[in-house]
Design an enzyme around this catalytic site. Structure first.
Site, mmCIF file in Angstrom:
data_model
loop_
_atom_site.group_PDB
_atom_site.id
_atom_site.type_symbol
_atom_site.label_atom_id
_atom_site.label_comp_id
_atom_site.label_asym_id
_atom_site.label_seq_id
_atom_site.Cartn_x
_atom_site.Cartn_y
_atom_site.Cartn_z
ATOM 1 N N PRO A 185 -2.268 0.252 4.282
ATOM 2 C CA PRO A 185 -1.502 0.555 5.495
ATOM 3 C C PRO A 185 -2.375 1.162 6.588
ATOM 4 C CG PRO A 185 -0.508 1.544 3.529
ATOM 5 C CD PRO A 185 -1.878 1.104 3.164
ATOM 6 N N GLU A 186 -2.598 0.372 7.605
ATOM 7 C CA GLU A 186 -3.277 0.847 8.804
ATOM 8 C C GLU A 186 -2.212 0.920 9.896
ATOM 9 O OE1 GLU A 186 -7.019 -1.077 9.591
ATOM 10 O OE2 GLU A 186 -7.197 -1.747 7.512
ATOM 11 N N HIS A 221 6.567 6.132 -10.585
ATOM 12 C CA HIS A 221 5.640 6.677 -9.595
ATOM 13 C C HIS A 221 6.339 7.180 -8.335
ATOM 14 C CE1 HIS A 221 2.435 5.407 -12.150
ATOM 15 N NE2 HIS A 221 2.781 4.140 -12.066
ATOM 16 N N ARG A 278 -0.630 5.638 -6.602
ATOM 17 C CA ARG A 278 -1.960 6.246 -6.778
ATOM 18 C C ARG A 278 -2.081 7.659 -6.222
ATOM 19 N NH1 ARG A 278 -5.882 1.029 -5.672
ATOM 20 N NH2 ARG A 278 -4.649 -0.341 -6.963
#
Length: 305
Positions: free
Chosen positions: A8-9, A108, A131
């Site tokens: 994600p930018e 998660h 993560r």
DNA sequence: CGCATTTCCTGGTAGC
DNA sequence: TGCTACCAGGAAATGC
């Protein structure tokens, strides 16, 4: 390409922002909790978000910023402190509407918000961050001391104050590789690995060029290229790698417009020479060694060591 | 302080 | 098939 990636930018985060805004703007947060993650700075102070409402869903670089207003007038007078929910998607952060994902694996999921929308509907927001590279925390509004990257972030790419000269002056502040410096978020907000590589290719700048060596003419081309790739990517809802989906289950199409990212050993779309992959500043980098020539000497405006 | 390097973290994948 | 080793990445932490 591996995993459930969007990387994600700015365009991907802007896509998420546009999807979240109708859902979350004006919603009341009745409960905010960290789940399934150790205590620490990444998912912090969520309890402060209870009994507030979300004024807006804003974006700064790759960060989502949700200003919160208290529902308790007395408390507001006492604290006089406005709050802000800060969300960063990291690599694998995903925002979900629980009621749309009844069988979602919670393994998660790191945080949960219980909401009442502005249409008085109950709703639950889940933040899955496999993560744990993401952030989901409450801070005093505008107080980014615990978030140094946000604290030192450059202007937004489409900010009219970001002129060619301003950008060139920002690049002049560092001698590190221009690609690495772009990723620092200091010269301009929101540029990550994909769009840095793409824009440097468009501007024909070698990614290892010391930032301060980039000429005014090249800086102008680079800023234009950054704006071009970012705007185009926002238009097509970002770059999707593998099975990533946006909040509404859509797939970004910018992958179709990539020229160099992930294309090592393929021909350069401009000159036909094979593209190079090299780790720069610890990040995988892609460029054309033929049409992105590295300048040998600093410009006369830069003092020799 | 500036800059380079390492760490965090998990799942997908290559190679055997 | 099952196992191991390695790789991806943004931001923060650490090292020099």
């Amino acid at each position: 390409m591996k995993g459930r990636f969007a990387i994600p930018e700015l365009p991907e985060v802007e896509t998420v922002r546009r999807e979240l805004a109708p859902w979350l703007t004006g919603a009341t947060i009745t409960q905010a909790v960290r789940v399934n993650a150790p205590a620490g700075p990444k998912y912090a102070n969520l309890e402060l978000a209870a009994n507030t409402f979300i004024q807006a869903v804003n974006r700064r670089g790759k960060f989502l910023l949700l200003p919160l207003d208290t529902l308790d007038a007395a408390a507001a007078v006492q604290s006089s402190e406005q709050l802000e929910l800060v969300i960063h998607l990291g690599m694998t952060g995903t925002v979900l509407r629980a009621e749309d994902n009844p069988n979602y694996a919670m393994k998660h999921v790191r945080t949960r918000l219980e909401l009442t929308t502005n249409k008085a509907q109950p709703s639950t927001l889940l933040f899955d961050d496999t993560r744990r590279f993401g952030r989901f925390l409450v801070v005093p509004a505008g107080d980014y001391r615990t978030l140094p990257t946000l604290h030192q972030m450059g202007l937004e790419p489409f900010d009219p104050n970001l002129t060619d000269k301003y950008f060139k002056d920002m690049l002049a502040k560092s001698t590190t590789a221009v690609k690495t410096y772009l990723l620092s978020q200091k010269p301009i907000a929101g540029v990550g690995n994909i769009y840095a590589d793409e824009a440097l290719w468009h501007a024909r700048i070698h990614p290892e060029t010391p930032s301060a060596w980039v000429s005014s003419a090249k800086a102008r081309k680079l800023l234009a290229a950054l704006r071009e790739v970012l705007a185009k990517s926002i238009e097509v809802q970002g770059t999707t790698l593998r099975d990533y989906r946006t909040v509404n289950g859509e797939v970004g199409q910018f992958g179709n417009y990539l020229n160099v990212y992930g294309k090592a050993e393929e021909p350069c779309p401009r000159c036909g020479k094979l593209l190079t992959r090299r780790v720069i500043g610890g990040r995988s980098s892609h460029f054309c060694a033929s049409c992105q020539q590295r300048r040998r000497k600093p410009p006369s405006s830069v003092k020799e060591a």
